[in-house]
Design an enzyme around this catalytic site. Structure first.
Site, PDB file in Angstrom:
ATOM      1  N   GLY A  46      35.280 -33.593  -5.496  1.00  0.00           N
ATOM      2  CA  GLY A  46      34.319 -33.413  -4.749  1.00  0.00           C
ATOM      3  C   GLY A  46      34.451 -34.489  -3.520  1.00  0.00           C
ATOM      4  N   GLN A  51      32.165 -39.303   3.833  1.00  0.00           N
ATOM      5  CA  GLN A  51      33.282 -40.015   3.372  1.00  0.00           C
ATOM      6  C   GLN A  51      34.617 -40.061   4.127  1.00  0.00           C
ATOM      7  OE1 GLN A  51      32.875 -38.213  -0.723  1.00  0.00           O
ATOM      8  NE2 GLN A  51      33.607 -40.286  -1.307  1.00  0.00           N
ATOM      9  N   CYS A  94      34.551 -42.732  -7.423  1.00  0.00           N
ATOM     10  CA  CYS A  94      34.244 -42.278  -6.129  1.00  0.00           C
ATOM     11  C   CYS A  94      35.453 -42.600  -5.286  1.00  0.00           C
ATOM     12  CB  CYS A  94      32.800 -43.082  -5.714  1.00  0.00           C
ATOM     13  SG  CYS A  94      32.681 -42.910  -3.936  1.00  0.00           S
ATOM     14  N   LEU A  95      35.705 -41.774  -4.382  1.00  0.00           N
ATOM     15  CA  LEU A  95      36.792 -41.777  -3.630  1.00  0.00           C
ATOM     16  C   LEU A  95      36.902 -43.163  -2.470  1.00  0.00           C
ATOM     17  CD1 LEU A  95      38.008 -38.129  -3.126  1.00  0.00           C
ATOM     18  CD2 LEU A  95      38.873 -39.810  -4.610  1.00  0.00           C
ATOM     19  N   HIS A 136      26.251 -36.437  -7.340  1.00  0.00           N
ATOM     20  CA  HIS A 136      26.939 -37.352  -6.624  1.00  0.00           C
ATOM     21  C   HIS A 136      27.357 -37.312  -5.196  1.00  0.00           C
ATOM     22  CE1 HIS A 136      30.342 -40.587  -6.857  1.00  0.00           C
ATOM     23  NE2 HIS A 136      30.775 -39.917  -5.913  1.00  0.00           N
ATOM     24  N   GLU A 137      27.403 -35.888  -4.647  1.00  0.00           N
ATOM     25  CA  GLU A 137      27.875 -35.529  -3.314  1.00  0.00           C
ATOM     26  C   GLU A 137      26.603 -35.531  -2.597  1.00  0.00           C
ATOM     27  OE1 GLU A 137      30.897 -36.068  -2.455  1.00  0.00           O
ATOM     28  OE2 GLU A 137      31.674 -35.735  -4.663  1.00  0.00           O
ATOM     29  N   HIS A 140      25.627 -38.799  -1.567  1.00  0.00           N
ATOM     30  CA  HIS A 140      26.493 -39.243  -0.297  1.00  0.00           C
ATOM     31  C   HIS A 140      25.889 -39.037   0.952  1.00  0.00           C
ATOM     32  CE1 HIS A 140      30.136 -41.341  -1.606  1.00  0.00           C
ATOM     33  NE2 HIS A 140      30.585 -40.337  -2.546  1.00  0.00           N
TER      34      HIS A 140
END
Ligand code: K1U
Ligand code: ZN
Length: 171
Positions: A46, A51, A94-95, A136-137, A140
């Protein structure tokens, strides 16, 4: 298409609330292409536009397994409209917080309303990994990180580690 840099903790932009997309135009479609390229290269399952430093409410997801065909999904202005009482625990990554993984408990099923790339309103019922990744997204785009769902002790430890690394890099 262009590969974009993923912003890393403690970058303040990760705490910013993203703005709704007003119209799905060529600029939005080009951004979505860049997001997929960046997400697949990372690799990730994702990515939220913030990000890569773009504060617009856009999320890309692909939860297909390695041996399955790609399953790119785009969620514009996604909104959780229902969550299950039942919870599920998943070891999240998480990236923007590379190489840190921790178990997070979230509702196991969600319904999400969103706009597709044609600008049409859609709703999806998600469970399993898709439900986890969507939550999660969507966090963000609201300036929330998965470490906000873990203990303060663990969160402070990881924030300190990334703050130190950023300081070292700036020197
Ligand atoms: O938003 C992000 O930072 C991407 C993140 C999404 C996510 C992963 C796990 C649980 C919830 C949300 C990632 O994709 S981290 C990388 C990852 O999990 C992965 C990478 C390659 C193959 C499989 C998983
Ligand atoms: Zn993340």
């Amino acid at each position: 298409m262009a590969l974009r840099d993923i912003i890393i903790l403690p970058d303040k932009r990760l705490r910013q609330k993203s703005e709704p997309v007003k119209a799905v135009n060529a600029e939005v479609r080009a951004l979505v292409d860049d997001m997929f390229e960046t997400m697949y290269k990372a690799p990730g399952v994702g990515l939220a536009a913030i990000q890569i430093g773009v504060a617009q409410r856009i999320v890309t997801v692909d939860t297909a397994k390695k041996d399955e065909p790609k399953q790119p999904q785009v969620f514009i202005n996604p909104e959780i409209v229902w969550t299950s009482e039942e919870k599920n625990t998943y070891e999240e990554g998480c990236l923007s917080i590379p190489e840190y993984y921790e178990e997070v408990e979230r509702p196991s099923e969600v319904k999400v309303r969103f706009m597709d790339l044609q600008g049409k309103a859609q709703e999806v019922a998600a469970e399993g990994l898709l439900a986890t990744v969507l939550q999660h997204e969507i966090d963000h785009i609201n300036g929330v990180l998965f470490i906000d769902h873990i203990s303060k002790l663990k969160r402070d430890r990881v924030i300190k580690k990334f703050a130190k690394a950023a300081k070292r890099e700036a020197e």
